[in-house]
Design an enzyme around this catalytic site. Structure first.
Site, PDB file in Angstrom:
ATOM      1  N   ILE A 442      -7.775 -12.443  21.111  1.00  0.00           N
ATOM      2  CA  ILE A 442      -8.890 -13.331  21.401  1.00  0.00           C
ATOM      3  C   ILE A 442      -8.792 -13.953  22.791  1.00  0.00           C
ATOM      4  O   ILE A 442      -9.754 -14.524  23.292  1.00  0.00           O
ATOM      5  CB  ILE A 442      -9.004 -14.416  20.307  1.00  0.00           C
ATOM      6  CG1 ILE A 442      -9.198 -13.747  18.943  1.00  0.00           C
ATOM      7  CG2 ILE A 442     -10.149 -15.373  20.566  1.00  0.00           C
ATOM      8  CD1 ILE A 442     -10.390 -12.818  18.877  1.00  0.00           C
ATOM      9  N   HIS A 705      -2.612 -20.313  13.730  1.00  0.00           N
ATOM     10  CA  HIS A 705      -2.093 -21.678  13.690  1.00  0.00           C
ATOM     11  C   HIS A 705      -0.795 -21.764  12.896  1.00  0.00           C
ATOM     12  O   HIS A 705      -0.172 -22.819  12.827  1.00  0.00           O
ATOM     13  CB  HIS A 705      -3.122 -22.619  13.072  1.00  0.00           C
ATOM     14  CG  HIS A 705      -4.403 -22.661  13.844  1.00  0.00           C
ATOM     15  ND1 HIS A 705      -5.558 -22.053  13.416  1.00  0.00           N
ATOM     16  CD2 HIS A 705      -4.700 -23.210  15.046  1.00  0.00           C
ATOM     17  CE1 HIS A 705      -6.509 -22.236  14.300  1.00  0.00           C
ATOM     18  NE2 HIS A 705      -6.021 -22.932  15.304  1.00  0.00           N
TER      19      HIS A 705
END
Length: 763
Positions: A442, A705
């Protein structure tokens, strides 16, 4: 006499002490005892600071090691079974639920491999919370009584506080049904209320006179089956313990009739955010003869000084109707969303400095407004504030005629691509020659200690621009080589030169100001320093072209240019309050349009323009969505539509319910859409099938995360499941988001397994 109150204070510490100690704990460099010691000191400092500013009602239980909603899950024993089986200590359980946990067997204890809970945005803010999971068999009980512990902790320091709780209706409304269960969370309300009653009783026994109970969902346009729950819920809670101050914030209460006759002792209303600025009369009309009214006249969401003249007039209007003893001056919401202290900023231009107020200064503003209404002599403060308001209004920093003229000249044609998607897609497939199930990332790769040190040295002038550029080029070389070795199909340059996906761009545009210590919490230990939009915005020079073109020179694989979209830059900055968000977004879009066109001219044929904040920017009232999406979509298209058909435009989204915003996403007219999906059980992706979405889609395969590394089998299963929702020919494979917060060891293993699964799926 009018009193003063704060609804919550930043928990991160004056110098990010919380981030430093939690990350040290996660890495095994410190003990749980040291973690709790630092946390206790932060709380003590916060209480004493607020007390010293003259505020009378000081909150407790507004602190959290990770997230306040997650704290409530532990408080009420809303702990999914997948965590219970490992019998983790309370702190480790909190962190496992917040960020996942993967560790080998040790010291006679079994191995742990568990994913985190789902993370979503807190209303329309840039704060994230961990969504509770309510199972049919959830046994509500007081588990970790943090509110009581912290109330007593403050009391020992000689500070009387008002504990803060999330109200039961909001807590359950924001929850989701656990996998394998069938009941909606709100169906469990009758089981949860007695536990709230028990908690309130314990707080009363400990000496708490008031409890702040937050019900922010009242600003939503709720169905009657939700609003009807309030009367009975608070009839039961109002007699259980301390007096209750029911709060809502971030917008106006949609149905103020819900407040009429509600069995609470006080009602707080935000009087500054969105339509809340106009709700005073409506709320006061529904206040009973005995209830206290808390007037949220100091914004908990921005960095601008309050206008004392306007705030005092608002409070006086309430006093005229209710009497001074029944009115409280307050922040509009918790100050969690503000930087801690303006006094730590030494590099902001003096003229701009005079316009700002951070959390500490906002606490003082609350106290000053209360004193002014009570008749105390605060003439010096009022005079200084009036001068600040006038100076900002007339400041030359604010206005740029050239930018304003360019915005006024925008045409509909500027937001249209040359050809429709089907034609572009064919051209792009022929030119890019990618395999089925193309793999990419990303954008960002790990921001190592060496990168941070080099950036600091450059910022301080300790190394020359040439030395810093050579360092960045070496980092880009390493990232390209890494992608070669892993076997990705579309590359990124890794963004080693970027401090933040918004701040980096703001620093290269006119109309922004910046802080050195203006940190706010986004989630967990992830803090950001939002830029401050102070004037009209334009781009004086290219911002990313040099690094992207250099990276492309190192490989024959397509190299993505990486930009942050106009709505996200806007939403993740502290915005101006003197012009509309639409105007600010279009100014940003024009600056980014120039950048996109320059990237294309430099030979970059894949350009990603991220809009993770598109959904969070939605007004909290759905009736206002169409107007918002009209300018938000126009801004994105204005930024991206100036390229040729062969240039592939990507965009990325986080934490969005695509069912809610599908029409807007489709209207963006992107070529490839990537999105968070690893925590959503793929349910959010069903809309792409049911709506026959034509564009290429890259649902996130793993949670960036979390340090957890999914095995290849897990990737295999997720790819197979995704292929049932997204056509195989349109499916891209990528992580949930950028890899900036991960270590190289973690992302190497994660990406190796992802690429291996992609190759297996192509076979």
């Amino acid at each position: 006499m009018v009193s003063s109150a704060v609804l919550g204070f930043p928990r991160i510490g004056a110098n990010r002490e919380l981030k430093k100690i939690t990350e040290a704990y996660w890495s095994g460099k410190t003990s749980v005892e040291e973690l709790q010691k630092v946390a206790k000191q932060i709380r003590a400092d916060n209480w004493q600071l607020q007390k010293s500013q003259g505020v009378e009602v000081i909150p407790s239980n507004d602190f959290s090691l990770y997230d306040q909603v997650l704290d409530h899950s532990l408080l009420f024993n809303v702990v999914p079974q997948r965590y219970v089986e490992f019998d983790l200590p309370a702190v480790d359980l909190l962190f496992a639920m917040g960020r996942g946990l993967q560790r080998p067997a040790r010291d006679g204890k079994p191995a742990v491999d568990v994913v985190s809970q789902e993370m979503v945005k807190w209303f329309d803010s840039n704060y994230h919370f961990m969504r509770p999971e309510i199972a049919d068999d959830t046994q509500f009980k007081i588990n970790v009584n943090k509110p009581l512990e912290e109330y007593l902790e403050a009391k020992e320091l000689g500070v009387e506080t008002r504990p803060v709780l999330i109200g039961p209706v909001t807590f359950l409304y924001l929850s989701k049904t656990a996998k394998g269960s069938s009941k909606k969370p709100l169906e469990s309300l009758s089981k949860l209320i007695p536990v709230y009653q028990e908690l309130l009783g314990q707080l009363k026994s400990a000496g708490a006179e008031w409890v702040q109970i937050d019900e922010p969902i009242l600003v939503y346009e709720l169905e009657s089956d939700v609003t009807s729950l309030y009367a009975d819920t608070y009839a039961q809670l109002s007699t259980a313990g301390p007096k209750l101050m029911l709060t809502s914030y971030f917008d106006a209460v949609t149905d103020v009739s819900v407040l009429k006759g509600l069995k609470v002792h006080g009602i707080h209303a935000d009087l500054v955010s969105r339509s809340a600025a106009h709700q005073l009369d409506a709320v006061l009309a529904n206040i009973s003869d005995s209830q206290v009214f808390s007037a949220g006249v100091v914004s908990g969401r921005d960095i601008w000084k309050v206008s004392y003249e306007r705030a005092i007039a608002t409070v006086k209007a309430a006093v005229e109707k209710l009497g001074s003893d029944r009115v409280q001056v307050a922040t509009s919401s918790s100050l969690l969303h503000c930087p801690v202290n303006l006094e730590s900023e030494k590099k902001i231009a003096p003229e701009l400095y005079d316009f700002f107020a951070f959390a500490k200064q906002k606490v003082a503003e609350v106290a000053t407004i209360a004193r002014a209404v009570n008749g105390d002599d605060v003439s010096a403060e009022l005079e200084a504030n009036a001068k600040s308001m006038a100076a900002r209004k007339s400041s030359k920093i604010t206005n740029n005629a050239t930018v304003q003229e360019r915005v006024a000249a925008i045409t509909a044609q500027q937001g249209k691509r040359i050809s429709p998607f089907e034609s572009r897609d064919k051209i792009q497939r022929e030119s890019l020659k990618l395999p089925d199930l193309p793999t990419t990332t990303i954008g960002s790769f790990p921001q190592t200690k060496d990168i941070r040190i080099a950036r600091q040295k450059f910022t301080k002038g300790e190394i020359s621009p040439e030395e810093y550029e050579r360092f960045i080029e070496k980092e880009i070389q390493a990232v390209v080589k890494f992608q070669d070795e892993v076997g990705l199909d579309v590359y990124v340059h890794g963004e080693p030169e970027r401090n933040d996906m918004v701040q980096y761009f703001g620093e290269r545009m006119n109309g922004f100001a910046f802080t050195t210590n203006g940190w706010v919490q986004s989630f967990g230990s992830r803090y950001v320093r939002p830029p401050l939009i102070v004037g009209d915005i334009d781009r004086p020079a290219a911002m990313t072209v040099k690094e992207s073109v250099y990276a492309q020179s190192l490989t024959s694989k397509p190299m993505k240019g990486m930009l942050t979209g106009p709505v996200t830059i806007l939403r993740w900055s502290f915005r101006r309050d003197d012009v509309s968000e639409e105007v600010q977004a279009k100014q940003l879009a024009l600056a980014l349009r120039d950048e996109v066109n320059d990237l294309e001219k430099g030979g970059i044929n894949v350009i990603q323009v991220d809009e993770p904040a598109l959904r969070e920017g939605c007004p909290l009232k759905r009736s206002e969505w169409d107007a918002y999406f009209a300018w938000a979509v126009e801004s994105f298209r204005l930024a991206t539509a100036g390229v040729q058909d062969a240039t592939q435009i990507h965009s990325h989204f986080c934490y969005s319910d695509f069912n809610e915003i599908f029409d807007a996403i489709e209207a963006l007219d992107t070529d490839v859409l990537s999105c968070e999906a690893s925590k959503s059980d793929l349910k959010l992706l069903d809309v792409f099938k049911t709506k026959n979405y034509k564009v290429n889609v890259g649902p996130g395969l793993f949670d960036i995360h979390s340090p957890r590394v999914p095995k290849q089998q897990e990737f295999d299963e997720r790819i197979a499941a995704m292929a049932k929702v997204v056509p195989h020919s349109s499916l891209w494979l990528n992580p949930d988001c950028g890899l900036k917060t991960r270590t190289w060891e973690e992302c190497t293993a994660q990406l190796q397994n992802m690429v291996a699964a992609a190759r297996a799926a192509r076979a």
